[in-house]
Design a protein around this motif. Sequence first.
Motif, mmCIF file in Angstrom:
data_model
loop_
_atom_site.group_PDB
_atom_site.id
_atom_site.type_symbol
_atom_site.label_atom_id
_atom_site.label_comp_id
_atom_site.label_asym_id
_atom_site.label_seq_id
_atom_site.Cartn_x
_atom_site.Cartn_y
_atom_site.Cartn_z
ATOM 1 N N GLU A 136 6.403 -25.561 -18.834
ATOM 2 C CA GLU A 136 7.497 -25.187 -19.306
ATOM 3 C C GLU A 136 6.965 -23.572 -20.155
ATOM 4 O O GLU A 136 8.064 -22.823 -19.753
ATOM 5 C CB GLU A 136 7.063 -25.878 -20.659
ATOM 6 N N SER A 137 5.465 -23.452 -20.117
ATOM 7 C CA SER A 137 4.937 -22.055 -19.776
ATOM 8 C C SER A 137 5.613 -20.838 -18.381
ATOM 9 O O SER A 137 5.708 -19.485 -18.959
ATOM 10 C CB SER A 137 3.436 -22.049 -20.235
ATOM 11 N N ILE A 138 5.380 -21.335 -17.565
ATOM 12 C CA ILE A 138 6.062 -20.867 -16.278
ATOM 13 C C ILE A 138 7.767 -20.493 -16.222
ATOM 14 O O ILE A 138 7.784 -19.347 -16.090
ATOM 15 C CB ILE A 138 5.223 -21.584 -15.265
ATOM 16 N N ARG A 139 8.196 -21.276 -16.965
ATOM 17 C CA ARG A 139 9.652 -21.773 -16.599
ATOM 18 C C ARG A 139 10.332 -20.286 -17.630
ATOM 19 O O ARG A 139 11.012 -20.154 -16.939
ATOM 20 C CB ARG A 139 9.849 -23.202 -17.113
ATOM 21 N N ASN A 140 9.562 -20.028 -18.734
ATOM 22 C CA ASN A 140 9.613 -19.035 -19.399
ATOM 23 C C ASN A 140 9.504 -17.467 -19.671
ATOM 24 O O ASN A 140 9.218 -16.872 -20.272
ATOM 25 C CB ASN A 140 8.877 -18.930 -20.772
ATOM 26 N N GLN A 141 8.467 -17.562 -18.524
ATOM 27 C CA GLN A 141 8.391 -16.265 -18.224
ATOM 28 C C GLN A 141 9.365 -14.944 -17.434
ATOM 29 O O GLN A 141 10.349 -15.682 -17.287
ATOM 30 C CB GLN A 141 7.199 -15.778 -16.609
ATOM 31 N N ASP A 142 8.480 -13.603 -17.750
ATOM 32 C CA ASP A 142 10.454 -12.882 -17.322
ATOM 33 C C ASP A 142 10.259 -12.620 -16.190
ATOM 34 O O ASP A 142 10.321 -11.450 -15.720
ATOM 35 C CB ASP A 142 10.465 -11.253 -18.502
ATOM 36 N N PHE A 143 9.261 -13.265 -15.410
ATOM 37 C CA PHE A 143 9.387 -13.222 -13.312
ATOM 38 C C PHE A 143 9.473 -14.434 -12.565
ATOM 39 O O PHE A 143 9.171 -15.090 -13.384
ATOM 40 C CB PHE A 143 7.235 -13.069 -13.592
ATOM 41 N N ASP A 144 10.195 -14.180 -12.300
ATOM 42 C CA ASP A 144 10.486 -14.963 -10.995
ATOM 43 C C ASP A 144 11.243 -15.348 -10.218
ATOM 44 O O ASP A 144 10.639 -16.140 -8.829
ATOM 45 C CB ASP A 144 12.556 -15.600 -11.632
ATOM 46 N N ASP A 145 10.288 -14.168 -9.519
ATOM 47 C CA ASP A 145 9.590 -14.352 -8.131
ATOM 48 C C ASP A 145 8.321 -14.919 -7.025
ATOM 49 O O ASP A 145 7.079 -14.993 -7.411
ATOM 50 C CB ASP A 145 9.371 -12.971 -7.415
ATOM 51 N N THR A 148 2.494 -37.508 -13.714
ATOM 52 C CA THR A 148 2.086 -36.534 -13.139
ATOM 53 C C THR A 148 3.018 -36.256 -11.807
ATOM 54 O O THR A 148 3.303 -35.249 -12.510
ATOM 55 C CB THR A 148 0.638 -36.548 -12.219
ATOM 56 N N ARG A 149 3.142 -36.587 -11.061
ATOM 57 C CA ARG A 149 4.120 -36.153 -9.623
ATOM 58 C C ARG A 149 5.963 -36.031 -10.199
ATOM 59 O O ARG A 149 6.509 -35.094 -10.080
ATOM 60 C CB ARG A 149 4.535 -37.395 -8.601
ATOM 61 N N LYS A 150 6.145 -37.478 -11.142
ATOM 62 C CA LYS A 150 7.383 -37.267 -11.718
ATOM 63 C C LYS A 150 7.724 -36.108 -12.219
ATOM 64 O O LYS A 150 8.826 -34.917 -12.120
ATOM 65 C CB LYS A 150 7.424 -38.801 -12.741
ATOM 66 N N ILE A 151 7.424 -35.657 -12.803
ATOM 67 C CA ILE A 151 6.949 -34.602 -14.266
ATOM 68 C C ILE A 151 7.425 -33.067 -13.197
ATOM 69 O O ILE A 151 7.643 -31.816 -13.361
ATOM 70 C CB ILE A 151 5.689 -34.538 -14.964
ATOM 71 N N ALA A 152 5.496 -33.043 -12.169
ATOM 72 C CA ALA A 152 5.976 -31.598 -11.168
ATOM 73 C C ALA A 152 7.376 -31.810 -10.925
ATOM 74 O O ALA A 152 8.070 -30.204 -10.042
ATOM 75 C CB ALA A 152 5.119 -31.957 -10.076
ATOM 76 N N ARG A 153 8.139 -32.963 -10.041
ATOM 77 C CA ARG A 153 9.488 -32.737 -9.257
ATOM 78 C C ARG A 153 10.360 -32.320 -10.500
ATOM 79 O O ARG A 153 11.390 -31.469 -10.047
ATOM 80 C CB ARG A 153 9.090 -33.756 -8.760
ATOM 81 N N GLU A 154 10.439 -32.730 -11.415
ATOM 82 C CA GLU A 154 11.499 -32.429 -12.210
ATOM 83 C C GLU A 154 11.435 -30.971 -12.685
ATOM 84 O O GLU A 154 12.590 -31.098 -13.102
ATOM 85 C CB GLU A 154 10.995 -33.210 -13.819
ATOM 86 N N TYR A 155 10.355 -30.356 -13.506
ATOM 87 C CA TYR A 155 9.888 -28.941 -12.833
ATOM 88 C C TYR A 155 10.448 -28.369 -12.198
ATOM 89 O O TYR A 155 10.408 -27.200 -11.617
ATOM 90 C CB TYR A 155 9.037 -28.646 -13.348
ATOM 91 N N ASP A 209 -4.523 -27.975 -17.257
ATOM 92 C CA ASP A 209 -4.166 -28.179 -19.517
ATOM 93 C C ASP A 209 -4.115 -26.270 -19.711
ATOM 94 O O ASP A 209 -4.524 -26.217 -21.040
ATOM 95 C CB ASP A 209 -5.437 -28.897 -19.209
ATOM 96 N N LEU A 210 -4.133 -25.330 -18.709
ATOM 97 C CA LEU A 210 -3.632 -24.016 -19.078
ATOM 98 C C LEU A 210 -2.104 -23.927 -19.749
ATOM 99 O O LEU A 210 -1.003 -24.292 -19.478
ATOM 100 C CB LEU A 210 -3.912 -23.327 -17.980
ATOM 101 N N VAL A 211 -2.016 -22.775 -20.314
ATOM 102 C CA VAL A 211 -0.892 -22.446 -21.422
ATOM 103 C C VAL A 211 -0.923 -20.866 -20.871
ATOM 104 O O VAL A 211 -1.114 -19.766 -21.394
ATOM 105 C CB VAL A 211 0.273 -22.628 -22.176
ATOM 106 N N LEU A 212 0.446 -20.643 -20.035
ATOM 107 C CA LEU A 212 0.372 -18.468 -20.020
ATOM 108 C C LEU A 212 0.737 -18.249 -21.057
ATOM 109 O O LEU A 212 2.386 -18.517 -21.516
ATOM 110 C CB LEU A 212 1.626 -18.811 -18.968
ATOM 111 N N THR A 213 0.304 -17.616 -21.276
ATOM 112 C CA THR A 213 0.784 -15.956 -22.711
ATOM 113 C C THR A 213 2.972 -15.695 -21.887
ATOM 114 O O THR A 213 2.632 -15.151 -20.579
ATOM 115 C CB THR A 213 0.012 -15.310 -23.398
ATOM 116 N N ASP A 214 3.057 -15.142 -22.569
ATOM 117 C CA ASP A 214 4.298 -14.071 -22.782
ATOM 118 C C ASP A 214 3.964 -13.556 -21.552
ATOM 119 O O ASP A 214 3.270 -12.623 -22.213
ATOM 120 C CB ASP A 214 5.534 -13.996 -23.673
ATOM 121 N N GLY A 215 4.491 -13.548 -20.539
ATOM 122 C CA GLY A 215 4.695 -11.949 -19.810
ATOM 123 C C GLY A 215 3.265 -12.130 -19.124
ATOM 124 O O GLY A 215 3.164 -11.082 -18.129
#
Length: 585
Positions: free
Chosen positions: A21-30, A44-51, A83-89
């Motif tokens: 979710e934190s990756i999806r919310n980044q302002d970088f899309d490449d 785990t696999r089901k969640i990965a594919r859903e994203y 188990d990490l979460v990316l900060t904004d930007g």
Amino acid sequence: MKLSIIIPAYNEEEYLPGLLESIRNQDFDDYEVIVADADSDDNTRKIAREYGCRVVDGGMPAVGRNRGAAAARGELLLFLDADLVLTDGYLRDAVEEFESEDLGIAITQMIPISTRRRDKILHEFANRFMILVESIKPHGAGCYGILTRRELHEKVGGFDESLDFGEDTDYIERIGKISRFKVLRKPRVLVSIRRLEKEGLKNLAFKYTRSTIYDFMGKRVSAGDLGYEFGHSRRKRRVLYSVCGEGMGHAIRSGVILDKLTEDHEVLIFASDRAYKYLSSKFDNVHEIYGFNTVYEDNSVNDVKTFLRAMKTFPRDLKENLRLLYRIARDFKPDVVVSDFEFYASVVSNMLRIPLISIDNMHVITQCRIEYPERFRRDKLKAEAVVRSFIVRPRRYLITSYFFPEVKNPDKVSMYPPVLREKIMNLKPYYGDHVMVYQTSQSNRKLLELLRSIDRKFVVYGFDREGVDGNLTFRRFNEDQFFRDFESAAAVITNGGFTLISEALYLRKPVYSVPVRGQFEQILNAVYLEKLGYGEFHEKTERESLERFLDRLDIYRRNLEDYDGGNNEIIEALKRTIDECSRGC
């Protein structure tokens, strides 16, 4: 494509959504996301594919990262733990600083997902250390986020799959030798503290300090050298063991059991109040939780104040305790939960449907056909309600006791002699000239006035005082001194606490018991103490009854000659029960 994000994973259904979710919310899309899954048996696999992630077969961390990199299409590779979460930007800042500095490999700084000041200080120390040594020794781990160029990954042959520990530091070091390494200053990543919670501060600090020292000396250390196991390696039964912090009896008993249980089981320990302080001094992996506390006044339970205190803190306690226990239990995946009359572990075991084993002396109240004076019936009903609400639907009851009433359900309930500390069992008791007085509450001030009026020496524990006052010698608790006083005592005056009475009986010391009023468990202990002829039960301390007790010590000592209560057989019984319940008791 600019960036391939590679995430090795095994049973990460709880943590992976937060990262994705934190990756999806980044302002970088490449970018693309590749999850290298090590045959997880959760979602785990089901969640990965859903994203929208690409999923490849993984393995141990080095294997998973290499397989993810082999499938990658980006110029840059970013290796993240699940188990990490990316900060904004984060992605934008990391790529910009990496390319502007013309780096070959980099890591980022960490912020713990925790409100504890200790955790923040520890992680900031780690950040500063990594920056301090970056020009001396390229160093880091997957939890920092490892950013490199795909061409350099291929040039060094990727991660060394023969290493089961430190493969990330080895990888950084090899690429650092042929390119420029740096700890990125702007981007930071949020990190889970589950490793710290799971293994304990002392244990984890030892492992990483040792591995860092070895690394700086140019030596390699294996996971086996450090006693480190990955999530998909189960060689021992896993036990979540939780201990009530009211009084010291639960803690002392649990300390003896855990000393043996941790030899051949993987154990996480949770305790509150005095039990936490006691057990954390003996074991590394002890986690503190909030507990319930009884309010005593004049050697009596104050039900109203106890209730009001509990209700004042219960919302916070419930939220914090369940969050901690639930999160760690989901990650640790215990085979069983063992509760020594600890409420929150019982709740979590039922929430997660993990078999619960109860081990305490309290359940003699609900699981046995006990005899007691009718005037205590109200206290009994109150205690029964508390016991049933604290421990809900355990698969097995293991009850410790120095008296053995009839068990109601022998298929689920078994009884054993009291658990005794080795130091107690090693004492050579004799009858000296002092009587030992032990109180768990400082509220019984009238007792001191009475003792001063009797021509006898008394050694008194429990009033947080040190010194001599006439015939009273006050002591603050010191284990070695306590054992010496216990060993040589002529008799013992105490309330109705189970542990002290059972230790006194093992040492053949007659007991004058004045239970805390309103506490039925103590009343029952005193009732059976007198029934067996090992001492006397009194509802209040009176000079006449105490002097009569002291005059009858020879009678009680003769009755105690045949007492046998020190074999600790319950420990082996617990191990068998853990094994049975792990397989579906």
